[in-house]
Design a protein around this motif. Structure first.
Motif, mmCIF file in Angstrom:
data_model
loop_
_atom_site.group_PDB
_atom_site.id
_atom_site.type_symbol
_atom_site.label_atom_id
_atom_site.label_comp_id
_atom_site.label_asym_id
_atom_site.label_seq_id
_atom_site.Cartn_x
_atom_site.Cartn_y
_atom_site.Cartn_z
ATOM 1 N N GLN A 116 1.437 51.027 -111.437
ATOM 2 C CA GLN A 116 0.678 51.147 -112.567
ATOM 3 C C GLN A 116 0.495 49.862 -113.481
ATOM 4 O OE1 GLN A 116 2.485 54.442 -114.916
ATOM 5 N NE2 GLN A 116 3.283 55.484 -112.988
ATOM 6 N N MET A 117 0.778 49.042 -113.052
ATOM 7 C CA MET A 117 0.769 47.768 -113.750
ATOM 8 C C MET A 117 -0.184 46.741 -113.061
ATOM 9 S SD MET A 117 4.588 46.988 -114.366
ATOM 10 C CE MET A 117 4.537 45.504 -115.457
ATOM 11 N N ASN A 118 -0.697 45.932 -113.944
ATOM 12 C CA ASN A 118 -1.613 44.807 -113.512
ATOM 13 C C ASN A 118 -2.629 45.038 -112.559
ATOM 14 O OD1 ASN A 118 -0.325 43.222 -115.642
ATOM 15 N ND2 ASN A 118 1.156 42.779 -113.991
ATOM 16 N N ARG A 119 -2.741 44.548 -111.398
ATOM 17 C CA ARG A 119 -3.421 44.982 -110.274
ATOM 18 C C ARG A 119 -3.566 46.372 -109.766
ATOM 19 N NH1 ARG A 119 -1.606 40.581 -106.703
ATOM 20 N NH2 ARG A 119 -0.171 39.846 -108.374
ATOM 21 N N ARG A 120 -2.629 47.162 -109.963
ATOM 22 C CA ARG A 120 -2.487 48.562 -109.563
ATOM 23 C C ARG A 120 -2.593 48.554 -108.202
ATOM 24 N NH1 ARG A 120 -3.877 48.080 -114.490
ATOM 25 N NH2 ARG A 120 -3.445 49.406 -116.165
ATOM 26 N N ALA A 148 -0.157 48.586 -122.621
ATOM 27 C CA ALA A 148 0.355 49.487 -121.658
ATOM 28 C C ALA A 148 1.354 48.736 -120.643
ATOM 29 C CB ALA A 148 -0.613 50.333 -120.979
ATOM 30 N N ASP A 149 1.033 47.808 -120.115
ATOM 31 C CA ASP A 149 1.666 47.031 -119.261
ATOM 32 C C ASP A 149 3.042 46.287 -119.754
ATOM 33 O OD1 ASP A 149 0.155 47.092 -116.849
ATOM 34 O OD2 ASP A 149 -0.885 45.230 -117.065
ATOM 35 N N PHE A 150 3.034 46.159 -121.041
ATOM 36 C CA PHE A 150 4.252 45.750 -121.712
ATOM 37 C C PHE A 150 5.340 46.879 -121.692
ATOM 38 C CE2 PHE A 150 6.786 45.507 -125.907
ATOM 39 C CZ PHE A 150 7.475 44.651 -125.498
ATOM 40 N N GLY A 151 4.783 48.226 -122.049
ATOM 41 C CA GLY A 151 5.411 49.484 -121.974
ATOM 42 C C GLY A 151 6.197 49.749 -120.787
ATOM 43 N N ARG A 152 5.257 49.523 -119.629
ATOM 44 C CA ARG A 152 5.924 49.582 -118.384
ATOM 45 C C ARG A 152 6.945 48.577 -118.071
ATOM 46 N NH1 ARG A 152 0.317 51.163 -117.776
ATOM 47 N NH2 ARG A 152 0.148 53.209 -117.444
ATOM 48 N N CYS A 175 0.681 37.671 -118.899
ATOM 49 C CA CYS A 175 0.971 38.700 -117.907
ATOM 50 C C CYS A 175 2.695 39.209 -118.008
ATOM 51 C CB CYS A 175 0.846 38.169 -116.607
ATOM 52 S SG CYS A 175 1.141 39.243 -115.143
ATOM 53 N N PHE A 176 2.650 40.599 -117.883
ATOM 54 C CA PHE A 176 4.024 41.079 -117.877
ATOM 55 C C PHE A 176 4.177 41.745 -116.440
ATOM 56 C CE2 PHE A 176 3.075 41.323 -122.370
ATOM 57 C CZ PHE A 176 4.122 40.746 -122.779
ATOM 58 N N ALA A 177 4.793 41.151 -115.670
ATOM 59 C CA ALA A 177 5.009 41.513 -114.162
ATOM 60 C C ALA A 177 6.080 41.863 -113.517
ATOM 61 C CB ALA A 177 4.452 40.246 -113.236
ATOM 62 N N ILE A 178 6.061 42.857 -112.734
ATOM 63 C CA ILE A 178 7.554 43.207 -111.904
ATOM 64 C C ILE A 178 7.021 43.452 -110.545
ATOM 65 C CG2 ILE A 178 8.976 45.194 -111.677
ATOM 66 C CD1 ILE A 178 9.309 44.019 -114.443
ATOM 67 N N SER A 179 7.744 42.844 -109.835
ATOM 68 C CA SER A 179 7.543 42.963 -108.125
ATOM 69 C C SER A 179 8.789 43.569 -107.528
ATOM 70 C CB SER A 179 7.379 41.537 -108.029
ATOM 71 O OG SER A 179 6.145 40.735 -108.253
ATOM 72 N N VAL A 180 8.609 44.260 -106.616
ATOM 73 C CA VAL A 180 9.569 44.797 -105.819
ATOM 74 C C VAL A 180 9.544 44.069 -104.389
ATOM 75 C CG1 VAL A 180 10.833 46.668 -104.706
ATOM 76 C CG2 VAL A 180 9.736 47.060 -106.976
ATOM 77 N N VAL A 181 10.310 43.014 -104.174
ATOM 78 C CA VAL A 181 10.143 42.216 -102.980
ATOM 79 C C VAL A 181 11.378 42.464 -102.188
ATOM 80 C CG1 VAL A 181 8.780 40.594 -103.941
ATOM 81 C CG2 VAL A 181 11.139 40.222 -103.958
#
Length: 190
Positions: A152-156, A120-124, A32-38
């Protein structure tokens, strides 16, 4: 290209031909390549961008995660909070340090591309890391752009940061994976 300090030989899993493709396949299936804004009150804008590359496995498959730690030379194994079917402990290979992501993980997957939709998630993921290198996460406009990419990533799912009243945010989000990571940035010509 990474070089290994590990001894060469038939018993060394990392020196076997095709090991890189095993890593790609494993990550394609389980990574998983994950980005979170918290929310984070300490941050100037009240929000923090968190990034993580991870692979999760149940306890019996922990040796596969140990191979990833050994192979990449970055990251660590951490126990997951939940258990698989509430019986088996889960472990996660996790890389969160931005320099490790930029100089080890990203170059590896650029040289050995993923083949599933995870590409695609890796690109994002790379696009957000690039924005962060440009310090965009420290501005309201940049943070909105990053939040839009995370949608646009993972769980969208809608970002908790996202505010549809910010029309400029949509203008900053690349529409194609190929546009997300500039070749000059990938190759250090920034």
């Amino acid at each position: 290209m990474m070089t290994s300090d590990n001894p060469r030989g038939a018993d060394n899993q990392q020196e076997r031909p095709g090991f890189e493709q095993w890593v790609v396949g494993f990550v394609d299936g389980e990574g998983c390549f994950a980005i979170s804004v918290v929310r984070n009150a300490v941050c100037r804008l009240g929000w923090q961008v968190q990034h993580e590359f991870s692979v999760t496995q149940a306890e019996p498959s922990r040796p596969a995660l140990e191979l990833l730690v050994e192979f990449f030379g970055v990251g660590r194994l951490i126990p997951n909070r939940r258990s698989d079917n509430h019986r088996t402990r889960l472990w996660r290979f996790s890389v969160k340090r931005r320099d490790d992501l930029l100089w080890v993980i990203v170059p590896f997957f650029e040289e050995h591309p993923l083949i599933t939709a995870k590409r695609a998630d890796f690109g994002r993921f790379c696009a957000v890391l690039q924005l962060m290198q440009e310090r965009a996460h420290l501005t309201d406009t940049g943070l909105a752009a990053i939040a839009a990419v995370t949608e646009q990533m993972n769980r969208r799912q809608r970002s908790r940061f996202w505010n549809p009243q910010r029309p400029y945010a949509n203008q900053l989000v690349p529409t194609r994976v190929e546009d997300m990571v500039l070749a000059s940035w990938r190759h250090g010509d920034h």
